[in-house]
Write a protein that holds these residues in place. Sequence first.
Motif, PDB file in Angstrom:
ATOM      1  N   VAL A  41      60.998  -9.062  21.600  1.00  0.00           N
ATOM      2  CA  VAL A  41      61.046 -10.071  22.665  1.00  0.00           C
ATOM      3  C   VAL A  41      62.485 -10.259  23.130  1.00  0.00           C
ATOM      4  O   VAL A  41      62.762 -10.284  24.338  1.00  0.00           O
ATOM      5  CB  VAL A  41      60.433 -11.408  22.181  1.00  0.00           C
ATOM      6  N   VAL A  42      63.425 -10.362  22.187  1.00  0.00           N
ATOM      7  CA  VAL A  42      64.828 -10.573  22.531  1.00  0.00           C
ATOM      8  C   VAL A  42      65.383  -9.395  23.326  1.00  0.00           C
ATOM      9  O   VAL A  42      66.204  -9.579  24.234  1.00  0.00           O
ATOM     10  CB  VAL A  42      65.665 -10.828  21.252  1.00  0.00           C
ATOM     11  N   SER A  43      64.913  -8.181  23.020  1.00  0.00           N
ATOM     12  CA  SER A  43      65.422  -7.002  23.731  1.00  0.00           C
ATOM     13  C   SER A  43      65.141  -7.069  25.232  1.00  0.00           C
ATOM     14  O   SER A  43      65.856  -6.472  26.024  1.00  0.00           O
ATOM     15  CB  SER A  43      64.820  -5.714  23.154  1.00  0.00           C
ATOM     16  N   ARG A  44      64.111  -7.803  25.604  1.00  0.00           N
ATOM     17  CA  ARG A  44      63.753  -7.917  27.022  1.00  0.00           C
ATOM     18  C   ARG A  44      64.762  -8.783  27.785  1.00  0.00           C
ATOM     19  O   ARG A  44      64.872  -8.657  29.002  1.00  0.00           O
ATOM     20  CB  ARG A  44      62.359  -8.526  27.170  1.00  0.00           C
ATOM     21  N   ALA A  45      65.508  -9.649  27.088  1.00  0.00           N
ATOM     22  CA  ALA A  45      66.451 -10.555  27.756  1.00  0.00           C
ATOM     23  C   ALA A  45      67.901 -10.270  27.387  1.00  0.00           C
ATOM     24  O   ALA A  45      68.802 -10.869  27.965  1.00  0.00           O
ATOM     25  CB  ALA A  45      66.111 -12.002  27.398  1.00  0.00           C
ATOM     26  N   ALA A  46      68.140  -9.365  26.446  1.00  0.00           N
ATOM     27  CA  ALA A  46      69.500  -9.122  25.956  1.00  0.00           C
ATOM     28  C   ALA A  46      70.321  -8.302  26.949  1.00  0.00           C
ATOM     29  O   ALA A  46      69.781  -7.488  27.702  1.00  0.00           O
ATOM     30  CB  ALA A  46      69.440  -8.395  24.617  1.00  0.00           C
ATOM     31  N   THR A  47      71.623  -8.540  26.929  1.00  0.00           N
ATOM     32  CA  THR A  47      72.512  -7.739  27.785  1.00  0.00           C
ATOM     33  C   THR A  47      72.688  -6.326  27.220  1.00  0.00           C
ATOM     34  O   THR A  47      72.970  -5.398  27.968  1.00  0.00           O
ATOM     35  CB  THR A  47      73.892  -8.412  27.932  1.00  0.00           C
ATOM     36  N   PRO A  49      70.211  -4.360  25.191  1.00  0.00           N
ATOM     37  CA  PRO A  49      68.887  -4.310  24.581  1.00  0.00           C
ATOM     38  C   PRO A  49      68.720  -3.200  23.544  1.00  0.00           C
ATOM     39  O   PRO A  49      67.899  -3.318  22.642  1.00  0.00           O
ATOM     40  CB  PRO A  49      67.943  -4.092  25.764  1.00  0.00           C
ATOM     41  N   PRO A 120      65.280  -1.953  26.870  1.00  0.00           N
ATOM     42  CA  PRO A 120      64.381  -2.935  26.236  1.00  0.00           C
ATOM     43  C   PRO A 120      63.086  -2.265  25.791  1.00  0.00           C
ATOM     44  O   PRO A 120      62.689  -1.228  26.323  1.00  0.00           O
ATOM     45  CB  PRO A 120      64.103  -3.946  27.356  1.00  0.00           C
ATOM     46  N   THR A 123      56.936  -2.718  27.906  1.00  0.00           N
ATOM     47  CA  THR A 123      55.955  -3.806  27.926  1.00  0.00           C
ATOM     48  C   THR A 123      54.731  -3.499  27.063  1.00  0.00           C
ATOM     49  O   THR A 123      54.279  -4.342  26.291  1.00  0.00           O
ATOM     50  CB  THR A 123      55.520  -4.106  29.377  1.00  0.00           C
TER      51      THR A 123
END
Length: 151
Positions: A41-47, A49, A120, A123
């Motif tokens: 989940v964090v990888s989808r929002a990380a700078t 990823p 990331p 999905t």
Amino acid sequence: MEQPSESERGQGPAAGRKVLLHPLLVTVPVGCWIAGAVFDVVSRAATRPGEFTTASTWLVALGLIGAVVAGLAGFVESLPIPVGSVAHRRFVVHLMLAGMVIVLYMVDYLMRLGAPPDRPVPTGLLVFSLANTVVLVVTMGTGAAIRATSR
């Protein structure tokens, strides 16, 4: 001369209780797999990823290794459960679910090997990972039910 305490005489609160390894060992795969799902989940929002994607792949692999060890311990510890008892029926359900969880995470790991590590988590893989986590939690519940009925 001082009298030995209750626990030194084997009469304390832990007297006669057997320490089971399986409940201790399952914390490794469960922790790895849940942390892996969080990293997905964090990888989808990380700078950056890729770091989370790579870490979650390693966590899934480590969880698989830990699951084999925990599963062996659980199987050995289940041998004294009387066949036909409620605890045994729950054990069989737990064993089938645990086997399914291991297969699901093997598929998860193989899917990760085909995903680009610098991006990331895709999905589809994210959804699969979260669905695996739901099955994992259900499996944990069946394990807790075994423990509750075999005391």
